[in-house]
Scaffold this motif. Structure first.
Motif, short mmCIF file in Angstrom:
data_model
loop_
_atom_site.label_atom_id
_atom_site.label_comp_id
_atom_site.label_asym_id
_atom_site.label_seq_id
_atom_site.Cartn_x
_atom_site.Cartn_y
_atom_site.Cartn_z
N ILE A 1 -4.27 4.18 10.88
CA ILE A 1 -4.39 4.57 9.47
C ILE A 1 -3.18 5.39 9.05
O ILE A 1 -2.59 5.18 7.98
CB ILE A 1 -5.70 5.34 9.23
N TYR B 1 -5.36 -1.88 6.18
CA TYR B 1 -5.56 -0.46 5.92
C TYR B 1 -6.92 -0.22 5.27
O TYR B 1 -7.63 0.72 5.64
CB TYR B 1 -4.44 0.05 5.01
N THR C 1 -9.80 2.12 7.10
CA THR C 1 -10.38 3.32 6.47
C THR C 1 -11.86 3.14 6.20
O THR C 1 -12.64 4.09 6.31
CB THR C 1 -9.65 3.65 5.16
N ASP D 1 -14.70 5.66 7.64
CA ASP D 1 -15.67 6.32 6.75
C ASP D 1 -17.10 6.07 7.22
O ASP D 1 -17.94 6.98 7.22
CB ASP D 1 -15.50 5.82 5.32
#
Length: 458
Positions: A207, A397, A401, A405
């Motif tokens: 990331i 990406y 992410t 999360d």
């Protein structure tokens, strides 16, 4: 592995050239080519063999002398039967051959269809498939290295392994739902927590690498800032070796941003010359200064150029402090070294308290030192320096992410002692993101969107 209907396309760039290569893939592709080929019987030849002969029209006239290479499934790029035809690079010849192939049962390939078939047949995952397009379009050593790393597996193989371990745990968590009234625990919570932490340890460097990877793929946006008449436009012209920007002794000559590209040590820099930073004297200059500030915010690297002869120590100290506050990586570049005394140079170096690259833009001296400093500043990022896996794709990406999360929510829920159904919900979201990243979960719309960006014949 399965073979779809035969497809054909030009695999080399269109236009007149010494040779062109056409590719045919799919069920019956060897037989189709053999029907228009005069030479050895291609249907009886071994894989990875090349054969000289001619291609003929329907009424037997020679189209061209060609070299035909046979690749038998599954030992080919698509894992289907593949034929590659090397012919002379005449547009007329190419169209004649494609016409004959379609007459014999092939259809013209869509953009990216060969690579899409390779993905569908398990030749590589979706991250590697997308790396094919990146490798073709790479125009610098760094972008080539990043694409090649992903094509060889990059980070996707490691993520696939961790995803499978997470699947096993999710299965145990969901099994607990069938025994909800008995308060049993099949998925050991400490082991599950450790696995999620391990996955996050893999995700975080990837990331964090996206800003670097995006710069590698699209060029490092490098903005040149400084006061009017510091020599920004002169420096841009000197680096590019052309009169790109107007140079004048009149302050505020540059009213808008000027961009061009420069390759240094295999890295593409997008150099951006900007309006001088000062109090604007008119509305147009004010707009230019605002654009300078916006470009600085958007840049990956800031080059602060100052006039070493005329700048005061206090002004340099204030400017350096302001740049540091921006949080952007930067280089201090002192211009007009040819007009600078040793005493002034030493004083400014002591005030800056960090290295200054000294040049004379008008005399075009010590520019190699500046280029080396630019390259070194970018290469301080370990991903660029070591060739580690770098994320260059916005889709990757987004899913990385999204996975992270979901894992954060699952870890929070685990600490709060949530019920297995809530825990399983967050874990399923993490699995979906990982699956869509590597292509283990796909939709036709997703594949069409990805492969439509490829060139025809790849």
């Amino acid at each position: 592995m399965f073979q779809l209907e035969p497809i054909a396309a030009l695999a080399t760039a269109p236009g007149i050239g010494a040779i062109a290569v056409l590719r045919v893939s799919g069920e019956g592709s060897i037989d189709i080519t053999n029907r228009i080929f005069r030479g050895k019987d291609l249907t009886k030849q071994d894989s990875h063999t090349a054969h000289f002969g001619t291609l003929r029209t329907v009424d037997g006239h020679i189209i061209d002398e060609v070299l035909v290479t046979v690749f038998r499934a599954p030992k080919s790029f698509t894992k289907e039967d593949v034929v590659e035809i090397s012919c002379h690079g005449s547009e007329f010849i190419i169209q004649q051959i494609l016409r004959r192939l379609t007459q014999e049962g092939a259809r013209l390939a869509r953009p990216g269809e060969f690579t899409q078939r390779a993905f569908l047949n398990g030749q590589f995952d979706l991250v590697q498939a997308e790396a094919v397009a990146d490798l073709i379009s790479s125009d610098s050593e760094a972008s080539h290295r990043a694409a090649l790393s992903q094509l060889r597996g990059g980070f996707s193989k490691q993520l696939k392994l961790l995803r499978q371990q997470l699947i096993d745990f999710v299965a145990l968590v969901e099994l607990e739902l069938d025994f909800g009234e008995e308060d049993v625990e099949f998925a050991h919570r400490d082991q599950l927590r450790q696995l999620m932490l391990d996955i996050r340890r893999v995700l975080h460097p990837l990331i964090d690498s996206f800003s670097t990877g995006n710069a590698i793929k699209n060029g490092v946006p490098t903005v040149i800032i400084g006061k009017p008449n510091a020599g920004k436009s002169t420096l841009l012209n000197a680096l590019l070796n052309e009169e790109k920007a107007i140079v004048s002794d009149i302050p505020g000559t540059t009213r808008d941003v000027i961009e061009d590209e420069l390759f240094i040590d295999g890295i593409r820099f997008r150099l951006i010359d900007t309006a001088g930073l000062r109090e604007a004297t008119d509305q147009i200059e004010a707009i230019g200064i605002e654009r300078t500030q916006q470009k600085m915010r958007d840049s990956a690297l800031v080059v602060y150029l100052f006039d070493g002869k005329n700048i005061s120590p206090e002004e340099l100290q204030t400017s350096v402090a302001d740049i540091r506050l921006s949080g952007k990586p930067y280089l201090l570049v002192g211009n007009k070294l040819d007009a600078l005394t040793d005493e002034k140079k030493q004083l400014l170096e002591s005030i800056a308290a960090e290295p200054i690259v000294w040049i004379s833009a008008s005399q075009q001296t010590y520019l190699d030192d500046l280029k080396a400093a630019l390259s070194a500043r970018v290469r301080t990022d370990s991903a660029v320096q070591t060739g580690s896996a770098v994320v260059t794709n916005a889709r990757h990406y987004e899913h990385l992410t999204g996975t992270d999360d979901a894992l954060v929510r699952a870890l929070t829920g685990l600490d709060a002692g949530v019920t297995p159904d809530w825990l399983a919900m967050d874990l399923r979201v993490a699995l979906r993101h990982l699956g869509e990243l590597t292509g283990e979960i796909t939709t036709d719309d997703l594949l069409d969107s990805i492969f439509s960006k490829f060139c025809i014949g790849k």
